[in-house]
Scaffold this motif. Sequence first.
Motif, PDB file in Angstrom:
ATOM      1  N   ARG A 226      27.171  54.069  13.954  1.00  0.00           N
ATOM      2  CA  ARG A 226      27.132  54.009  15.263  1.00  0.00           C
ATOM      3  C   ARG A 226      25.938  53.787  16.102  1.00  0.00           C
ATOM      4  O   ARG A 226      24.936  54.200  15.526  1.00  0.00           O
ATOM      5  CB  ARG A 226      27.495  55.383  15.905  1.00  0.00           C
ATOM      6  N   PRO A 227      25.842  53.377  17.192  1.00  0.00           N
ATOM      7  CA  PRO A 227      24.302  53.162  17.743  1.00  0.00           C
ATOM      8  C   PRO A 227      23.734  54.264  17.967  1.00  0.00           C
ATOM      9  O   PRO A 227      22.312  54.164  18.364  1.00  0.00           O
ATOM     10  CB  PRO A 227      24.691  51.996  19.018  1.00  0.00           C
ATOM     11  N   LEU A 231      17.886  56.005  13.220  1.00  0.00           N
ATOM     12  CA  LEU A 231      17.587  54.954  12.065  1.00  0.00           C
ATOM     13  C   LEU A 231      16.819  55.557  11.044  1.00  0.00           C
ATOM     14  O   LEU A 231      16.901  55.074  10.075  1.00  0.00           O
ATOM     15  CB  LEU A 231      16.732  53.852  12.923  1.00  0.00           C
ATOM     16  N   GLU A 232      16.093  56.556  11.280  1.00  0.00           N
ATOM     17  CA  GLU A 232      14.920  56.986  10.397  1.00  0.00           C
ATOM     18  C   GLU A 232      15.974  57.801   9.149  1.00  0.00           C
ATOM     19  O   GLU A 232      15.748  57.554   8.034  1.00  0.00           O
ATOM     20  CB  GLU A 232      13.869  57.935  10.730  1.00  0.00           C
ATOM     21  N   GLN A 233      16.970  58.623   9.891  1.00  0.00           N
ATOM     22  CA  GLN A 233      17.819  59.182   8.803  1.00  0.00           C
ATOM     23  C   GLN A 233      18.545  58.194   7.975  1.00  0.00           C
ATOM     24  O   GLN A 233      18.815  58.633   6.962  1.00  0.00           O
ATOM     25  CB  GLN A 233      18.810  60.098   9.804  1.00  0.00           C
ATOM     26  N   VAL A 234      19.017  57.182   8.696  1.00  0.00           N
ATOM     27  CA  VAL A 234      19.819  56.194   7.863  1.00  0.00           C
ATOM     28  C   VAL A 234      18.776  55.478   6.968  1.00  0.00           C
ATOM     29  O   VAL A 234      19.593  55.332   5.638  1.00  0.00           O
ATOM     30  CB  VAL A 234      20.278  55.199   8.886  1.00  0.00           C
ATOM     31  N   ARG A 235      17.908  55.342   7.235  1.00  0.00           N
ATOM     32  CA  ARG A 235      16.830  54.511   6.245  1.00  0.00           C
ATOM     33  C   ARG A 235      16.601  55.655   5.011  1.00  0.00           C
ATOM     34  O   ARG A 235      16.584  55.148   3.797  1.00  0.00           O
ATOM     35  CB  ARG A 235      15.542  54.049   6.837  1.00  0.00           C
ATOM     36  N   LYS A 236      16.488  56.957   5.462  1.00  0.00           N
ATOM     37  CA  LYS A 236      16.075  57.787   4.201  1.00  0.00           C
ATOM     38  C   LYS A 236      17.232  58.017   3.427  1.00  0.00           C
ATOM     39  O   LYS A 236      17.244  58.150   1.915  1.00  0.00           O
ATOM     40  CB  LYS A 236      15.684  59.308   4.842  1.00  0.00           C
ATOM     41  N   ALA A 237      18.448  57.969   4.154  1.00  0.00           N
ATOM     42  CA  ALA A 237      19.937  58.273   3.173  1.00  0.00           C
ATOM     43  C   ALA A 237      19.848  56.972   2.150  1.00  0.00           C
ATOM     44  O   ALA A 237      20.400  57.250   0.964  1.00  0.00           O
ATOM     45  CB  ALA A 237      20.959  58.497   3.932  1.00  0.00           C
ATOM     46  N   ILE A 238      19.839  55.776   2.622  1.00  0.00           N
ATOM     47  CA  ILE A 238      19.931  54.663   1.848  1.00  0.00           C
ATOM     48  C   ILE A 238      18.887  54.457   0.853  1.00  0.00           C
ATOM     49  O   ILE A 238      19.079  54.360  -0.268  1.00  0.00           O
ATOM     50  CB  ILE A 238      20.062  53.499   2.890  1.00  0.00           C
ATOM     51  N   THR A 239      17.589  54.872   1.265  1.00  0.00           N
ATOM     52  CA  THR A 239      16.461  54.811   0.429  1.00  0.00           C
ATOM     53  C   THR A 239      16.866  55.586  -1.089  1.00  0.00           C
ATOM     54  O   THR A 239      16.672  55.341  -2.261  1.00  0.00           O
ATOM     55  CB  THR A 239      15.153  55.014   0.713  1.00  0.00           C
ATOM     56  N   ALA A 266      22.220  43.305  13.218  1.00  0.00           N
ATOM     57  CA  ALA A 266      22.819  43.043  14.317  1.00  0.00           C
ATOM     58  C   ALA A 266      22.887  44.409  15.287  1.00  0.00           C
ATOM     59  O   ALA A 266      22.978  45.692  14.711  1.00  0.00           O
ATOM     60  CB  ALA A 266      24.133  42.398  14.211  1.00  0.00           C
ATOM     61  N   VAL A 267      22.803  44.218  16.606  1.00  0.00           N
ATOM     62  CA  VAL A 267      22.794  45.608  17.339  1.00  0.00           C
ATOM     63  C   VAL A 267      24.035  45.257  18.580  1.00  0.00           C
ATOM     64  O   VAL A 267      23.764  44.146  19.119  1.00  0.00           O
ATOM     65  CB  VAL A 267      21.662  45.944  18.163  1.00  0.00           C
ATOM     66  N   LEU A 268      24.727  45.912  18.392  1.00  0.00           N
ATOM     67  CA  LEU A 268      26.057  45.597  19.685  1.00  0.00           C
ATOM     68  C   LEU A 268      26.258  47.013  20.464  1.00  0.00           C
ATOM     69  O   LEU A 268      25.559  48.009  20.133  1.00  0.00           O
ATOM     70  CB  LEU A 268      27.459  45.491  18.870  1.00  0.00           C
ATOM     71  N   LEU A 269      27.117  47.195  21.288  1.00  0.00           N
ATOM     72  CA  LEU A 269      27.339  48.217  22.264  1.00  0.00           C
ATOM     73  C   LEU A 269      28.106  49.238  21.470  1.00  0.00           C
ATOM     74  O   LEU A 269      27.796  50.535  21.663  1.00  0.00           O
ATOM     75  CB  LEU A 269      28.270  47.578  23.591  1.00  0.00           C
ATOM     76  N   GLY A 304      25.664  63.495   7.152  1.00  0.00           N
ATOM     77  CA  GLY A 304      26.526  63.393   8.333  1.00  0.00           C
ATOM     78  C   GLY A 304      26.422  62.215   9.223  1.00  0.00           C
ATOM     79  O   GLY A 304      26.771  62.321  10.377  1.00  0.00           O
ATOM     80  N   ILE A 305      26.160  61.072   8.542  1.00  0.00           N
ATOM     81  CA  ILE A 305      26.206  59.783   9.319  1.00  0.00           C
ATOM     82  C   ILE A 305      27.665  59.069   9.058  1.00  0.00           C
ATOM     83  O   ILE A 305      27.890  59.109   8.039  1.00  0.00           O
ATOM     84  CB  ILE A 305      24.867  59.048   8.873  1.00  0.00           C
ATOM     85  N   ARG A 306      28.141  58.921  10.146  1.00  0.00           N
ATOM     86  CA  ARG A 306      29.509  58.307  10.037  1.00  0.00           C
ATOM     87  C   ARG A 306      29.254  56.505  10.277  1.00  0.00           C
ATOM     88  O   ARG A 306      28.712  55.988  11.099  1.00  0.00           O
ATOM     89  CB  ARG A 306      30.080  58.646  11.369  1.00  0.00           C
ATOM     90  N   MET A 307      29.827  56.069   9.101  1.00  0.00           N
ATOM     91  CA  MET A 307      30.243  54.599   9.096  1.00  0.00           C
ATOM     92  C   MET A 307      31.239  53.933   9.938  1.00  0.00           C
ATOM     93  O   MET A 307      32.198  54.609   9.949  1.00  0.00           O
ATOM     94  CB  MET A 307      30.021  53.934   7.716  1.00  0.00           C
ATOM     95  N   ILE A 308      30.982  52.863  10.311  1.00  0.00           N
ATOM     96  CA  ILE A 308      32.274  52.450  11.246  1.00  0.00           C
ATOM     97  C   ILE A 308      32.278  50.841  10.846  1.00  0.00           C
ATOM     98  O   ILE A 308      31.351  50.302  10.400  1.00  0.00           O
ATOM     99  CB  ILE A 308      31.847  52.610  12.831  1.00  0.00           C
ATOM    100  N   GLY A 309      33.405  50.447  11.397  1.00  0.00           N
ATOM    101  CA  GLY A 309      33.683  48.979  11.010  1.00  0.00           C
ATOM    102  C   GLY A 309      33.969  48.284  12.378  1.00  0.00           C
ATOM    103  O   GLY A 309      34.015  49.008  13.380  1.00  0.00           O
TER     104      GLY A 309
END
Length: 354
Positions: A226-227, A231-239, A266-269, A304-309
């Motif tokens: 979700r937008p 982003l830092e939390q997303v980066r830390k979790a992936i790393t 990509a960044v969308l609404l 606690g980060i939700r992935m969406i499609g």
Amino acid sequence: MSLSVLLAATPSPEPVGSLGEAAEQAGNAAGWVEENWSTWLSTGLRILLIVAVAITLRYLIRRALTNLIDRMNRSAQAVEGTALGGLLVNAERRRQRSEAIGSVLRSVASFLIMGTAALMILGAFKINLAPLLASAGVAGVALGFGARNLVTDFLSGVFMILEDQYGVGDTIDAGVASGEVIEVGLRVTKLRGDNGEIWYVRNGEVKRIGNLSQGWSTAGVDVTVRPTEDLEQVRKAITAAAETMTKEEPWSERLWGPVEVLGLDAVLLDSMTVRVTAKTMPGKSVGVERELRWRIKQALDDAGIRMIGAVPPQQDESAADPTAGVAAPSAYASATSPQSMAATPIPPANLNKH
């Protein structure tokens, strides 16, 4: 019995001249043999020497090539199963390549040696080789035109093997077909497709080759969130998920570099996509991508980060035109319209009227 009959039955003595002629011919033959026996002996010895040298040279060269091929195979088997062996081509590929090269070299060596020996033997018999060589050249040109496809396939196969363009176990895209190489020949390459079918591809028909198993591969994963996520939390979790994966077997061998978070792709609404890549062992990118998606999904869920499609666009039915399904009025709906009156049948005349 009369005397004339006895004289007729008695054989007449041979003339003395015939014995002299026979003796003269025998003497001439003996003289001719005596004059030419040295030439015959030298010619025979020369032919025997040529044959002996050709056979010995052919045996030594073929044996040297065979020993060289065996040494190449032994060196390939020595590193098979080690850490270095994972970076090299497999033993079957090396074996087929070396055997094909050895077969070509042995055939070329035998043809050159025995062909040269045959020409030298004909020269020893004082035979003029110019017409023979001219006829052989014409025959070679005719054969080249008649079997040009076969010659093209053979030469293409030789250069493919010598240049190591692909080998057994490689996944290639040959244009006319794609799949895993299961056999490499001088004329035909055998591929196994994704559905199990076997393709026989002529080497001369291959115009370009894409080898998916040489060098290294790239595994790419798109993580869509979700937008509003940090982003830092997303980066830390992936790393964190990538570091754990690189320390476990067999992923530590299949990953040839660190897992990199390239950033926003990509960044969308309603979403944003984070691109993740890693350099992998050739042919192992698909398995690495699947494992990486699995671990990233678990890490994002724990954080606690939700992935969406991507949500397919929905058509707004309320905004549809209500008159779109209404048919246009017909001119025949009114009985007084010219179209209706023209289509009305004319009543028959009254024949009973007086």
